[in-house]
Design a protein around this motif. Structure first.
Motif: not given
Ligand code: FAD
Length: 392
Positions: A60, A106, A109-111, A114, A120-122, A144, A146
């Motif tokens: 991440s 966040p 990190y998620t983008e 992706d 990963y999970e939120l 997040l 991971q």
């Protein structure tokens, strides 16, 4: 290594034998190069950035380029484990904790995860506390998780790379401070050491906080700040609660930012603040515990991990921060045979990868990985008006 008169000859000299320099010596020796590694202190010393027990290895990150580089890092650690015949990577899972209105976004990190396709999970605060009741988290927090996040050994990992480098023929010299570097007209360089002058075809500088002591002799410097950080070990009454498998590593993504580990080789919980230490001169700094830093961290843990216990020991360690907190993996502009590696206080997880990429640049002058973001002549390192930012 060959000797003629007072001068010794090597293909490459690596200056600094922390994690990055040790990894580079290993990689150059693996490729059959005659390499001499020089360390000003004793190997395994604790005045730099590569000592103590543990470091975080994770996917991440805040940009897709870094996330992609982490994929290489996992591969390079696995290769190191195979070569060393020992386990170095302890997968424990990781939580990036974004409290309400976090200073760190966040979305970056998620983008980034992706775009590269990393799972990963939120989770909500309640979701985290349900799965890991050790945590006490505020409503509105987003986590997040991971699953591949891992712990790698700092001092032990560095030693493994040093031992392997020697087994491949590298010569590692401790208590050998480099006091001067000169470019020779006909090509090659001379390096001044207490043992005499070393002549070499190329140089890799992995001197972190002291990089400018070496580069200034070649007419170059890198803008940087050295801060004296502190990690603290806490003693929980029920250490089994914090064992690997029962709790992930975590990073508090706010300002101030904190991070911590499940137990690792001892029944304690290690934690620290990121970029919480004073700016120092690496040659003038002490190693005593900063009670104020320890109290600030302990206050955060009392809230977030109420059973983590009381602090039992702290130790100091240096961050060497570039203005944009991005790495340097680059030849010196106009001096292609001098290559620089700097981890910007988040480089340990990439140490074996730094070794491979720095060796590519040193031996072949190029590499297959796009390193343009890490060049020495990028604006953040050349524009005197660049506004430094270290929280990522
Ligand atoms: C508290 C703390 C926590 C961290 N946590 C993480 C983490 O979880 N994950 C992560 O990826 N990274 C982390 N980092 C960052 C990481 O540890 C560093 O980026 C990495 O260790 C840097 O390695 P290095 O070899 O460049 O530096 P160093 O280990 O400092 O090595 C540089 C070496 O150069 C030598 N040297 C300097 N000048 C000379 C000279 N003239 N002649 C000979 N030798 C010389 C020095 O003595 C030193 O040994 C953390 C750092 C700290 C301090």
């Amino acid at each position: 290594m060959t000797v003629t008169g007072a001068t010794e000859h090597a293909d490459f000299v690596v200056i600094g034998l922390g994690a990055l320099g040790s990894a580079t010596c290993l990689e150059l020796a693996r490729r059959g190069q005659r390499v001499v590694g020089l360390e000003r202190f004793g190997l395994g010393h604790s005045w730099g950035a590569s000592h103590d027990t543990s470091r975080i290895l994770r996917h991440s990150y805040h940009t897709p380029d870094y996330v992609r580089l982490t994929q290489q890092a996992y591969g390079d650690w696995a290769r190191l484990e195979r070569d060393a015949g020992t386990s170095l990577v302890s997968v424990v899972g990781g939580l990036d904790l974004f409290p309400p209105e976090p200073a760190i976004s966040p979305v970056d990190y998620t983008e980034s995860l992706d775009e590269v396709g990393i799972d990963y999970e939120l989770l909500t605060a309640a979701g985290v506390m349900h799965r890991w009741p050790q945590f006490q988290l505020p409503d509105g927090l987003i986590a997040l998780h991971q699953a591949d996040a891992a712990i790698v050994p700092a001092a032990r990992g560095t030693r493994v790379m040093q031992d392997l480098a020697r087994s491949h023929g590298a010569e590692l010299r401790e208590l050998s401070p480099v006091s001067g570097v000169r470019e020779l007209g006909g090509g090659g360089f001379e390096v001044d050491t207490p043992q005499g002058v070393l002549h070499c075809g190329g140089i890799v500088v992995c001197a972190d906080a002291w990089v400018n002591d070496v580069l200034s002799g070649l007419g170059h410097t890198i803008p940087l700040e050295v801060t004296l950080e502190q990690v603290t070990y806490f003693e929980p009454e029920r250490p089994e609660q914090f064992a690997q498998g029962r709790m992930p590593l975590w990073i508090w993504m706010d300002d101030p930012s904190y991070y911590g580990f499940p137990s690792y080789g001892e029944p304690t919980v290690k934690a620290a603040q990121d970029c919480g230490g004073p700016v120092v001169d690496p040659d003038q700094r002490g190693s005593e515990t900063d009670e104020e830093m320890q109290a600030r961290l302990a206050a955060h843990l009392r809230q977030m991990l109420p059973d983590s216990g009381r602090p039992v020991r702290s130790l100091r360690c240096q961050y060497t921060l570039t203005p944009d907190r991005d790495f340097v993996i680059s030849p010196v502009p106009g001096l292609e045979s001098v290559v620089v590696g700097m981890g910007a206080a988040h480089g340990f997880k990439f140490a074996p990868t730094f070794g491979r990429l720095l060796a590519d640049l040193a031996v072949d002058g190029r590499t297959t990985t796009d390193l343009s973001a890490f060049r020495m002549d990028r604006p953040a390192l050349t524009d005197p008006d660049y506004q430094a930012h270290w929280l990522v």
